[in-house]
Design a protein around this motif. Structure first.
Motif: not given
Length: 94
Positions: A58-69
């Motif tokens: 979940c932490g990895d997914i959150l970090a990737d989502a923040k990068d995309i945003n």
């Protein structure tokens, strides 16, 4: 209910509770409790390992989502700056 029936039920309950306490405190029962507790602890450890893996994912997914945003916001900002520059250039031409 007659007095004899009540008395018999009371004595029967006392005998059952005494036998129950003896059974619950026997060596065999203690071994069963110990093995059951050990199995529960192993199960808990397994669940906690799974939870840790899920949290990491979940932490990895959150970090990737923040990068995309962040990238999308930067692109939108660049588009706005470009549109503003074009509008300013058109006004200067007029």
């Amino acid at each position: 209910m007659s007095l004899w029936v009540k008395g018999a039920l009371f004595v029967g309950g006392m005998a059952a509770s005494t036998l129950g306490i003896k059974a619950l405190t026997s060596r065999t029962a203690k071994k069963v409790y110990t093995h059951t507790t050990a199995a529960a602890l192993r199960g808990k450890e397994s669940v906690m390992e799974s939870v840790t893996k899920v949290r990491e994912s979940c932490g990895d997914i959150l970090a990737d989502a923040k990068d995309i945003n962040d990238r999308q916001a930067a692109e939108e900002t660049a588009d706005i700056i470009e549109d503003t520059a074009e509008a300013a250039a058109e006004e200067n031409e007029n």
